[in-house]
Write a protein that holds these residues in place. Structure first.
Motif, PDB file in Angstrom:
ATOM      1  N   GLN A 179       0.822  -1.216   0.000  1.00 16.20           N
ATOM      2  CA  GLN A 179       0.000   0.000   0.000  1.00 16.20           C
ATOM      3  C   GLN A 179       0.849   1.255   0.000  1.00 16.20           C
ATOM      4  O   GLN A 179       0.452   2.281  -0.547  1.00 16.20           O
ATOM      5  N   ASN A 180       1.998   1.158   0.659  1.00 17.69           N
ATOM      6  CA  ASN A 180       2.895   2.313   0.715  1.00 17.69           C
ATOM      7  C   ASN A 180       4.255   1.914   0.185  1.00 17.69           C
ATOM      8  O   ASN A 180       4.686   0.790   0.380  1.00 17.69           O
ATOM      9  N   ALA A 181       4.898   2.857  -0.475  1.00 18.54           N
ATOM     10  CA  ALA A 181       6.242   2.583  -0.983  1.00 18.54           C
ATOM     11  C   ALA A 181       7.016   3.888  -1.040  1.00 18.54           C
ATOM     12  O   ALA A 181       6.430   4.974  -1.040  1.00 18.54           O
ATOM     13  N   ARG A 182       8.326   3.748  -1.054  1.00 17.67           N
ATOM     14  CA  ARG A 182       9.154   4.933  -1.242  1.00 17.67           C
ATOM     15  C   ARG A 182       9.447   5.104  -2.723  1.00 17.67           C
ATOM     16  O   ARG A 182       9.600   4.120  -3.452  1.00 17.67           O
ATOM     17  N   ARG A 183       9.553   6.336  -3.157  1.00 16.50           N
ATOM     18  CA  ARG A 183       9.808   6.609  -4.562  1.00 16.50           C
ATOM     19  C   ARG A 183      11.108   5.939  -5.011  1.00 16.50           C
ATOM     20  O   ARG A 183      12.118   6.038  -4.320  1.00 16.50           O
ATOM     21  N   GLY A 184      11.052   5.257  -6.109  1.00 14.43           N
ATOM     22  CA  GLY A 184      12.244   4.614  -6.644  1.00 14.43           C
ATOM     23  C   GLY A 184      12.416   3.167  -6.209  1.00 14.43           C
ATOM     24  O   GLY A 184      13.261   2.463  -6.734  1.00 14.43           O
ATOM     25  N   ASP A 185      11.603   2.756  -5.240  1.00 17.50           N
ATOM     26  CA  ASP A 185      11.703   1.369  -4.781  1.00 17.50           C
ATOM     27  C   ASP A 185      11.189   0.405  -5.847  1.00 17.50           C
ATOM     28  O   ASP A 185      10.268   0.707  -6.589  1.00 17.50           O
ATOM     29  N   SER A 186      11.811  -0.773  -5.870  1.00 19.55           N
ATOM     30  CA  SER A 186      11.311  -1.857  -6.706  1.00 19.55           C
ATOM     31  C   SER A 186      10.310  -2.641  -5.858  1.00 19.55           C
ATOM     32  O   SER A 186      10.692  -3.217  -4.847  1.00 19.55           O
ATOM     33  N   ILE A 187       9.058  -2.625  -6.223  1.00 19.14           N
ATOM     34  CA  ILE A 187       8.055  -3.272  -5.376  1.00 19.14           C
ATOM     35  C   ILE A 187       7.500  -4.517  -6.055  1.00 19.14           C
ATOM     36  O   ILE A 187       7.358  -4.572  -7.265  1.00 19.14           O
ATOM     37  N   GLU A 188       7.206  -5.509  -5.220  1.00 19.77           N
ATOM     38  CA  GLU A 188       6.728  -6.782  -5.756  1.00 19.77           C
ATOM     39  C   GLU A 188       5.212  -6.770  -5.896  1.00 19.77           C
ATOM     40  O   GLU A 188       4.488  -6.376  -4.989  1.00 19.77           O
ATOM     41  N   ILE A 189       4.744  -7.202  -7.052  1.00 22.71           N
ATOM     42  CA  ILE A 189       3.316  -7.342  -7.319  1.00 22.71           C
ATOM     43  C   ILE A 189       3.039  -8.833  -7.452  1.00 22.71           C
ATOM     44  O   ILE A 189       3.731  -9.522  -8.200  1.00 22.71           O
ATOM     45  N   ARG A 190       2.061  -9.315  -6.725  1.00 19.66           N
ATOM     46  CA  ARG A 190       1.706 -10.726  -6.846  1.00 19.66           C
ATOM     47  C   ARG A 190       0.267 -10.854  -7.302  1.00 19.66           C
ATOM     48  O   ARG A 190      -0.621 -10.200  -6.757  1.00 19.66           O
ATOM     49  N   VAL A 232      12.749 -16.840 -12.463  1.00 21.77           N
ATOM     50  CA  VAL A 232      13.783 -16.406 -13.396  1.00 21.77           C
ATOM     51  C   VAL A 232      14.274 -15.045 -12.927  1.00 21.77           C
ATOM     52  O   VAL A 232      13.480 -14.137 -12.694  1.00 21.77           O
ATOM     53  N   VAL A 233      15.575 -14.930 -12.766  1.00 26.80           N
ATOM     54  CA  VAL A 233      16.180 -13.658 -12.387  1.00 26.80           C
ATOM     55  C   VAL A 233      17.207 -13.299 -13.450  1.00 26.80           C
ATOM     56  O   VAL A 233      18.054 -14.127 -13.797  1.00 26.80           O
ATOM     57  N   VAL A 234      17.125 -12.103 -13.981  1.00 26.71           N
ATOM     58  CA  VAL A 234      18.077 -11.660 -14.994  1.00 26.71           C
ATOM     59  C   VAL A 234      18.959 -10.588 -14.387  1.00 26.71           C
ATOM     60  O   VAL A 234      18.486  -9.695 -13.687  1.00 26.71           O
ATOM     61  N   ASP A 235      20.237 -10.727 -14.653  1.00 27.47           N
ATOM     62  CA  ASP A 235      21.203  -9.750 -14.166  1.00 27.47           C
ATOM     63  C   ASP A 235      21.243  -8.587 -15.147  1.00 27.47           C
ATOM     64  O   ASP A 235      21.794  -8.706 -16.232  1.00 27.47           O
ATOM     65  N   SER A 236      20.597  -7.495 -14.767  1.00 24.82           N
ATOM     66  CA  SER A 236      20.533  -6.335 -15.667  1.00 24.82           C
ATOM     67  C   SER A 236      20.365  -5.071 -14.837  1.00 24.82           C
ATOM     68  O   SER A 236      19.637  -5.058 -13.852  1.00 24.82           O
ATOM     69  N   PRO A 237      21.048  -3.983 -15.221  1.00 20.00           N
ATOM     70  CA  PRO A 237      20.917  -2.752 -14.446  1.00 20.00           C
ATOM     71  C   PRO A 237      19.568  -2.059 -14.638  1.00 20.00           C
ATOM     72  O   PRO A 237      19.199  -1.188 -13.866  1.00 20.00           O
ATOM     73  N   PRO A 274      14.214  -7.220 -13.089  1.00 21.54           N
ATOM     74  CA  PRO A 274      13.770  -8.207 -14.077  1.00 21.54           C
ATOM     75  C   PRO A 274      13.715  -9.602 -13.477  1.00 21.54           C
ATOM     76  O   PRO A 274      14.649 -10.389 -13.595  1.00 21.54           O
ATOM     77  N   GLN A 275      12.631  -9.876 -12.825  1.00 26.33           N
ATOM     78  CA  GLN A 275      12.466 -11.137 -12.117  1.00 26.33           C
ATOM     79  C   GLN A 275      11.022 -11.575 -12.251  1.00 26.33           C
ATOM     80  O   GLN A 275      10.119 -10.753 -12.189  1.00 26.33           O
ATOM     81  N   ILE A 276      10.829 -12.866 -12.441  1.00 26.93           N
ATOM     82  CA  ILE A 276       9.460 -13.370 -12.551  1.00 26.93           C
ATOM     83  C   ILE A 276       9.354 -14.699 -11.808  1.00 26.93           C
ATOM     84  O   ILE A 276      10.249 -15.538 -11.895  1.00 26.93           O
ATOM     85  N   SER A 277       8.293 -14.872 -11.058  1.00 30.59           N
ATOM     86  CA  SER A 277       8.006 -16.161 -10.427  1.00 30.59           C
ATOM     87  C   SER A 277       6.639 -16.614 -10.895  1.00 30.59           C
ATOM     88  O   SER A 277       5.715 -15.820 -10.970  1.00 30.59           O
TER      89      SER A 277
END
Lengths: 106, 136
Positions: free
Chosen positions: A9-20, B71-76, B110-113
């Motif tokens: 629900q909350n995130a910091r700008r620039g974070d990579s967040i997981e979507i399931r 799958v995890v890809v090493d990419s910037p 770049p990761q997918i499960s």
């Protein structure tokens, strides 16, 4: 098609967040037969798109090789507060969609 | 339930391929024709490079109807060097093309499960397509 979608629900700008995403769907392969021996036609969710404030950030194109009740986990960059929208469609043309909001701080 | 109900162990050998333009290493991983043409379609004929793609899948699965993998890809993931798509291929499945995942601007790591079906013991292939303009 019932779906469970988990987005922080909350995130910091620039974070990579997981979507399931988990959607209830049989993902029929087309190789099965029913009790009378007639074959059950292939019917899978072939496309799922995730749009973040209107821009497509992730898309999955799936076939019969994805298990029943497909589950996907992927990452997006938290850029701005707003809406995440998920749309999907199966071979029978049945569509589903879900939306969630996200608050991005910083 | 003919095809997918083998309750046998699934030995999944791992083959991870990476598509990188400008790397001359074509057809390094000979597969069946169907798989070759699938890869060709993905890459558009660009050469393949092994590595930078990590495919995590159990070596032994109880049930081929649902095998979790990652799958995890090493990419910037910068504008000049990012993963555009990840593709999963199971060569021994009746339809080898399992799924394709496409990443737009704004995509994260770049990761997918996901969970896939496997009809029998086989190696699974993951191919990632990257835009890599600064490759020398």
């Amino acid at each position: 098609m019932a779906a469970r979608i988990s987005v922080p629900q909350n995130a910091r700008r620039g974070d990579s967040i997981e979507i399931r995403v988990a959607i209830q769907h049989p993902m029929e392969t087309g190789y099965r037969t029913d009790d009378n021996g007639t074959s059950i036609p292939k019917n899978v969710i072939n496309k799922l798109a995730c749009r973040y404030n209107g821009v497509e950030v992730f898309r999955a194109e799936m076939g019969s090789g994805i298990s029943a009740n497909p589950y996907l986990s992927f990452f997006i960059i938290a850029a701005n507060s707003g809406e995440l929208r998920f749309d999907w469609v199966d071979d029978a043309g049945v569509t589903g969609s879900e939306r969630t909001s996200i608050i991005v701080a910083g | 339930m003919k095809i997918f109900l083998h309750r046998r162990g699934f030995i999944a050998r791992i083959a991870a391929l990476m598509v990188l333009p400008f790397v001359a290493q074509r057809r390094a991983f000979a597969q069946s024709e169907a798989v070759d043409s699938l890869i060709e379609k993905i890459t558009g004929g660009a050469p393949l490079q092994r590595g930078r793609v990590k495919l995590e899948i159990p070596t032994l699965a109880d049930n081929g109807n649902s095998v979790s993998l990652r799958v995890v890809v090493d990419s910037p993931m910068t504008p000049s060097n990012h993963v555009k798509s990840i593709h999963l291929i199971a060569p021994k499945n009746p339809r080898p093309g399992v799924a394709s995942f496409f990443y737009g601007a704004g995509a994260g790591r770049p990761q997918i499960s996901t969970r896939i079906r496997l009809s029998g013991s086989q190696g699974v292939i993951a191919v990632a397509v990257s835009a890599c303009w600064d490759a020398s």
